[in-house]
Design a protein around this motif. Sequence first.
Motif, mmCIF file in Angstrom:
data_model
loop_
_atom_site.group_PDB
_atom_site.id
_atom_site.type_symbol
_atom_site.label_atom_id
_atom_site.label_comp_id
_atom_site.label_asym_id
_atom_site.label_seq_id
_atom_site.Cartn_x
_atom_site.Cartn_y
_atom_site.Cartn_z
ATOM 1 N N GLU A 143 3.994 -7.433 10.702
ATOM 2 C CA GLU A 143 5.054 -6.163 10.026
ATOM 3 C C GLU A 143 5.642 -5.324 10.964
ATOM 4 O O GLU A 143 6.948 -5.058 10.851
ATOM 5 C CB GLU A 143 4.157 -5.529 9.300
ATOM 6 C CG GLU A 143 3.558 -6.077 7.935
ATOM 7 C CD GLU A 143 2.447 -5.372 7.286
ATOM 8 O OE1 GLU A 143 2.301 -5.469 5.967
ATOM 9 O OE2 GLU A 143 1.862 -4.478 7.628
ATOM 10 N N ARG A 144 4.762 -4.999 12.082
ATOM 11 C CA ARG A 144 5.727 -4.115 13.025
ATOM 12 C C ARG A 144 6.806 -5.042 13.853
ATOM 13 O O ARG A 144 7.749 -4.419 14.001
ATOM 14 C CB ARG A 144 4.524 -3.745 14.068
ATOM 15 C CG ARG A 144 3.525 -2.555 13.498
ATOM 16 C CD ARG A 144 2.395 -2.435 14.204
ATOM 17 N NE ARG A 144 2.861 -1.743 15.556
ATOM 18 C CZ ARG A 144 3.175 -0.384 15.609
ATOM 19 N NH1 ARG A 144 3.183 0.274 14.529
ATOM 20 N NH2 ARG A 144 3.442 -0.002 16.693
ATOM 21 N N ALA A 145 6.688 -6.153 14.218
ATOM 22 C CA ALA A 145 7.572 -6.951 14.644
ATOM 23 C C ALA A 145 8.732 -7.124 13.774
ATOM 24 O O ALA A 145 9.967 -6.814 14.055
ATOM 25 C CB ALA A 145 6.973 -8.350 14.961
ATOM 26 N N TRP B 27 6.876 4.355 11.102
ATOM 27 C CA TRP B 27 5.921 3.252 11.256
ATOM 28 C C TRP B 27 5.283 3.070 12.852
ATOM 29 O O TRP B 27 4.388 2.454 12.843
ATOM 30 C CB TRP B 27 6.437 1.895 10.758
ATOM 31 C CG TRP B 27 7.892 1.753 11.681
ATOM 32 C CD1 TRP B 27 8.948 1.854 11.520
ATOM 33 C CD2 TRP B 27 7.864 0.580 12.843
ATOM 34 N NE1 TRP B 27 9.947 1.205 12.388
ATOM 35 C CE2 TRP B 27 9.054 0.429 13.238
ATOM 36 C CE3 TRP B 27 6.778 -0.025 13.554
ATOM 37 C CZ2 TRP B 27 9.390 -0.286 14.257
ATOM 38 C CZ3 TRP B 27 7.039 -0.934 14.547
ATOM 39 C CH2 TRP B 27 8.384 -0.901 14.990
ATOM 40 N N GLU B 28 6.150 3.335 13.833
ATOM 41 C CA GLU B 28 5.796 3.060 15.094
ATOM 42 C C GLU B 28 4.578 4.190 15.622
ATOM 43 O O GLU B 28 3.820 3.496 16.153
ATOM 44 C CB GLU B 28 6.944 3.386 16.099
ATOM 45 C CG GLU B 28 8.061 2.148 16.068
ATOM 46 C CD GLU B 28 9.235 2.500 16.751
ATOM 47 O OE1 GLU B 28 9.453 1.740 17.809
ATOM 48 O OE2 GLU B 28 9.843 3.794 16.715
ATOM 49 N N GLU B 29 4.449 5.164 14.868
ATOM 50 C CA GLU B 29 3.309 6.060 15.017
ATOM 51 C C GLU B 29 2.148 5.814 14.268
ATOM 52 O O GLU B 29 0.830 6.057 14.548
ATOM 53 C CB GLU B 29 3.707 7.760 15.019
ATOM 54 C CG GLU B 29 4.732 8.353 15.999
ATOM 55 C CD GLU B 29 6.137 7.775 15.562
ATOM 56 O OE1 GLU B 29 6.447 7.278 14.530
ATOM 57 O OE2 GLU B 29 6.999 7.450 16.676
ATOM 58 N N ALA B 30 2.408 5.107 13.068
ATOM 59 C CA ALA B 30 1.284 4.719 12.002
ATOM 60 C C ALA B 30 0.712 3.355 12.432
ATOM 61 O O ALA B 30 0.722 2.636 11.679
ATOM 62 C CB ALA B 30 1.851 4.880 10.888
ATOM 63 N N ALA C 140 0.802 -1.270 0.153
ATOM 64 C CA ALA C 140 0.030 0.055 0.000
ATOM 65 C C ALA C 140 0.903 1.223 -0.069
ATOM 66 O O ALA C 140 1.803 1.199 0.712
ATOM 67 C CB ALA C 140 -0.897 0.168 1.262
ATOM 68 N N GLU C 141 0.542 2.060 -0.771
ATOM 69 C CA GLU C 141 1.235 3.393 -0.818
ATOM 70 C C GLU C 141 1.393 4.238 0.345
ATOM 71 O O GLU C 141 2.382 4.761 0.853
ATOM 72 C CB GLU C 141 0.547 4.382 -1.889
ATOM 73 C CG GLU C 141 1.417 5.443 -2.479
ATOM 74 C CD GLU C 141 2.787 5.166 -3.126
ATOM 75 O OE1 GLU C 141 3.688 5.631 -2.780
ATOM 76 O OE2 GLU C 141 2.850 3.963 -3.919
ATOM 77 N N LYS C 142 0.380 4.126 1.447
ATOM 78 C CA LYS C 142 0.337 4.847 2.643
ATOM 79 C C LYS C 142 1.332 3.943 3.577
ATOM 80 O O LYS C 142 2.278 4.748 4.319
ATOM 81 C CB LYS C 142 -0.820 4.727 3.382
ATOM 82 C CG LYS C 142 -1.655 6.057 3.035
ATOM 83 C CD LYS C 142 -0.955 7.304 3.636
ATOM 84 C CE LYS C 142 -2.289 8.195 3.783
ATOM 85 N NZ LYS C 142 -1.731 9.625 3.535
ATOM 86 N N GLN C 143 1.738 2.695 3.519
ATOM 87 C CA GLN C 143 2.609 2.139 4.005
ATOM 88 C C GLN C 143 3.916 2.650 3.699
ATOM 89 O O GLN C 143 4.789 2.681 4.517
ATOM 90 C CB GLN C 143 2.534 0.636 3.871
ATOM 91 C CG GLN C 143 1.170 -0.111 4.868
ATOM 92 C CD GLN C 143 1.803 -1.503 4.688
ATOM 93 O OE1 GLN C 143 1.488 -2.105 3.636
ATOM 94 N NE2 GLN C 143 1.571 -2.258 5.677
ATOM 95 N N VAL C 144 4.054 2.583 2.395
ATOM 96 C CA VAL C 144 5.275 3.098 1.924
ATOM 97 C C VAL C 144 5.844 4.563 2.306
ATOM 98 O O VAL C 144 6.977 4.829 2.527
ATOM 99 C CB VAL C 144 5.608 3.081 0.183
ATOM 100 C CG1 VAL C 144 6.842 3.642 -0.356
ATOM 101 C CG2 VAL C 144 5.367 1.483 -0.129
ATOM 102 N N GLU C 145 4.820 5.452 2.183
ATOM 103 C CA GLU C 145 4.925 6.911 2.550
ATOM 104 C C GLU C 145 5.276 7.082 3.941
ATOM 105 O O GLU C 145 6.252 7.899 4.297
ATOM 106 C CB GLU C 145 3.743 7.703 2.067
ATOM 107 C CG GLU C 145 3.520 7.867 0.561
ATOM 108 C CD GLU C 145 2.147 8.461 0.201
ATOM 109 O OE1 GLU C 145 1.144 8.568 1.195
ATOM 110 O OE2 GLU C 145 1.726 8.436 -0.881
ATOM 111 N N LEU C 146 4.555 6.412 4.993
ATOM 112 C CA LEU C 146 4.884 6.514 6.518
ATOM 113 C C LEU C 146 5.789 5.448 7.049
ATOM 114 O O LEU C 146 6.045 5.312 8.280
ATOM 115 C CB LEU C 146 3.486 6.506 7.018
ATOM 116 C CG LEU C 146 2.679 7.521 6.542
ATOM 117 C CD1 LEU C 146 1.121 7.451 7.057
ATOM 118 C CD2 LEU C 146 3.244 9.065 6.857
ATOM 119 N N LEU C 147 6.644 4.896 6.184
ATOM 120 C CA LEU C 147 7.194 3.724 6.826
ATOM 121 C C LEU C 147 8.695 4.350 7.761
ATOM 122 O O LEU C 147 8.676 3.715 8.816
ATOM 123 C CB LEU C 147 8.238 3.071 5.841
ATOM 124 C CG LEU C 147 9.036 1.685 6.122
ATOM 125 C CD1 LEU C 147 8.078 0.697 6.893
ATOM 126 C CD2 LEU C 147 9.454 1.065 4.972
#
Length: 148
Positions: free
Chosen positions: A84-86, A73-76, A63-70
């Motif tokens: 994915e977070r692990a 990631w901890e705040e998103a 997802a583009e949002k995942q790429v943009e906010l990587l």
Amino acid sequence: MTARTKLLDPEVGKAMSALSAAAKKGLGDPGLAELVQIRASQLNHCAFCLDMHLELARKHGVAEKQVELLNAWEEAEDLYSERERAALALTEAVTVLTEGFVPDEVYERAARHFDDAELAHLIGLITVINGWNRLMVSRRIPPGGSTW
């Protein structure tokens, strides 16, 4: 100052590529593999690898949002699964070994989401992208540049 060499021995490149391919195959999740490689490349400031893995992530349907906010990631939290977070937490711990070891809680968190084989492949993938980052950054290879 410029890099002393832009060359990469073809045998080294083949070995690194084989390790990358084996780790990705064993992990079995191409989108997650790209997120991990992007995050390590962000931490290591490797423009070459970022350029390549951002493109691959999009091809694998990340997802583009995942790429943009990587990078945050901890705040998103809502954008990334617990798995994915692990993986991202483990990526950061292996990439930035400031304490000398991966903290037990980070490793244990990853072990809850990945079986032994997947975890071994994930650690292999994190290790090899860090190697690639160092090869590209030390030789100052720009985005889209030639690796060989």
